[in-house]
Design an enzyme around this catalytic site. Structure first.
Site, short mmCIF file in Angstrom:
data_model
loop_
_atom_site.label_atom_id
_atom_site.label_comp_id
_atom_site.label_asym_id
_atom_site.label_seq_id
_atom_site.Cartn_x
_atom_site.Cartn_y
_atom_site.Cartn_z
N ASN A 16 0.74 -1.21 0.15
CA ASN A 16 0.05 -0.06 -0.03
C ASN A 16 0.76 1.42 -0.02
O ASN A 16 2.05 1.11 0.38
CB ASN A 16 -0.69 -0.05 1.21
CG ASN A 16 -1.85 -1.03 1.47
OD1 ASN A 16 -2.58 -1.42 0.36
ND2 ASN A 16 -2.16 -1.15 2.62
N GLY A 44 1.69 -1.34 3.75
CA GLY A 44 0.95 -2.57 3.62
C GLY A 44 1.64 -3.77 4.31
O GLY A 44 2.83 -3.69 4.44
N ASN A 48 5.70 -4.37 4.13
CA ASN A 48 6.40 -3.80 5.65
C ASN A 48 7.11 -5.17 5.91
O ASN A 48 8.03 -4.95 6.36
CB ASN A 48 5.35 -3.68 6.57
CG ASN A 48 4.78 -2.36 6.55
OD1 ASN A 48 5.10 -1.61 5.40
ND2 ASN A 48 3.66 -2.05 7.10
N GLU A 143 -4.39 -9.35 4.39
CA GLU A 143 -4.91 -8.08 3.60
C GLU A 143 -4.93 -8.46 2.22
O GLU A 143 -5.17 -7.44 1.30
CB GLU A 143 -3.90 -6.91 3.90
CG GLU A 143 -3.98 -6.37 5.28
CD GLU A 143 -3.14 -5.12 5.42
OE1 GLU A 143 -3.50 -4.37 6.28
OE2 GLU A 143 -2.15 -4.79 4.82
N THR A 227 1.55 -12.08 20.17
CA THR A 227 2.15 -10.66 20.41
C THR A 227 1.24 -9.64 21.42
O THR A 227 0.07 -9.72 21.29
CB THR A 227 2.39 -9.77 19.13
OG1 THR A 227 1.38 -9.49 18.48
CG2 THR A 227 3.29 -10.64 18.13
N THR A 256 2.97 2.04 14.36
CA THR A 256 2.87 1.80 13.07
C THR A 256 3.92 0.57 12.49
O THR A 256 5.12 1.01 12.55
CB THR A 256 2.50 2.58 12.00
OG1 THR A 256 1.51 3.56 12.57
CG2 THR A 256 2.00 1.98 10.73
N ASP A 260 4.41 -5.90 12.07
CA ASP A 260 5.10 -6.63 10.93
C ASP A 260 6.57 -6.75 11.24
O ASP A 260 6.96 -7.73 10.80
CB ASP A 260 4.92 -5.50 9.91
CG ASP A 260 3.36 -5.18 9.45
OD1 ASP A 260 2.60 -6.35 9.75
OD2 ASP A 260 3.01 -4.16 8.91
#
Length: 314
Positions: A16, A44, A48, A143, A227, A256, A260
């Protein structure tokens, strides 16, 4: 095309353009406010994780889809910049995916518009299955369409690959895939959806958390790694053995992409042959560093940073 000089992973998932807005407050319904800053950043979950794995020194390939537009071109350039082997489907009739990210008070809220990510099928990926064939670990998220993820898992399992599924964003999964996975890596909220256990959202209730993890293991899952953000991560295997790797207190800039980073670091460690506990320690360290920098991909640590950090933090 990738070689086999050393271990490598393939990430299959979303890519993304992140539209990141920093705001002093979250607007109420019908309210207009003035934000602090706006940035366009590559993102995305799939991309990532691929960037994080590459920055951690792993030979990395990425399979995904983009539109034939400016954002798509920029995403290709970013993958090139990080020396990631690309296996992208370009869809002229679709837009490259975007994510709107609001950052407020060291937390984030995200709305994703899938675009080309939402249209990729197994037929697209099958044309690029050589990347799976040559990999040691296959890393996926949710996703892209679930049917596509399931077909990827079936193929990778048949090819004898270690498969890590990061079930984000949360949704119900077909139970047939659980025994095919090497590990499932939900966060607490995602586990609550998968296990039907809203009680685990109480952050200090490890008894309920372990019960929800046991419920997933009973579905045939060999391993589950949950996590816990600042609290680190907790693991359970098929025999019911558990361990908890505590988090590390950090000066948080942007969360953010931290999840990932964790998944990528876990995959890198497993590809290198580390034990699950060693892999979890490495993943907790890497994701702790990720929150100290702004931006999902820009915040991913380099391998030397993680090595130095672990020498002092653990």
């Amino acid at each position: 095309m990738i070689g086999k000089q050393g271990p490598n992973i393939v990430v299959i998932g979303s890519i993304n353009m992140d539209i990141v807005i920093e705001t002093p407050v979250i607007p109420e319904k019908g309210e207009t406010i003035l934000g602090s800053e706006m940035k366009l950043l590559p993102g995305g979950k799939g991309a990532n994780q691929a960037v994080a794995a590459s920055r951690l020194g792993m030979e990395t390939s990425f399979i995904g889809a983009i539109g034939k537009d400016r954002f798509g071109e920029q995403m290709q350039q970013e993958l090139n910049r990080h020396s990631i082997n690309q296996a992208l489907t370009v869809m002229p009739e679709e837009k490259t995916g975007i994510a709107s990210i609001w950052i407020h008070d060291q937390d984030n809220r995200i709305v994703v518009i899938p675009g080309a990510n939402g249209k990729i099928t197994w037929s697209d990926i099958e044309l690029r299955k050589s990347y799976i064939d040559r990999s040691d670990v296959v890393l996926l998220q949710l996703e892209i369409p679930l049917d596509t993820v399931v077909e990827c898992i079936k193929y990778a399992h048949g090819a004898g690959k270690k498969i890590i599924l990061n079930p984000a964003p949360a949704q119900s999964l077909p139970e047939e895939i659980y025994p095919m996975l090497y590990s499932l890596t939900p966060n607490r909220q995602e586990l609550s959806v998968l296990a039907g256990a809203p009680e685990i959202l109480q952050e200090n209730d490890f008894t309920a958390l372990y019960a929800a993890m046991r419920k997933m293991i009973d579905k045939g899952l060999p391993s589950i790694m949950v996590t816990l953000g600042a609290d680190g991560a907790v693991h359970m295997n098929a025999s019911g053995h558990t361990f908890h790797i505590p988090g590390r207190k950090m000066d948080v800039t942007d969360t953010t992409g931290a999840g990932d980073c964790f998944n990528a670091a876990l995959a890198v460690s497993i590809a290198k042959g580390l034990s699950m506990e060693q892999a979890a320690e490495y993943a907790v360290a890497a994701s702790a560093l990720a929150v100290t920098k702004f931006g999902a991909q820009n915040g991913m640590p380099e391998v030397a940073e993680v090595t130095r950090f672990m020498e002092y933090a653990f």
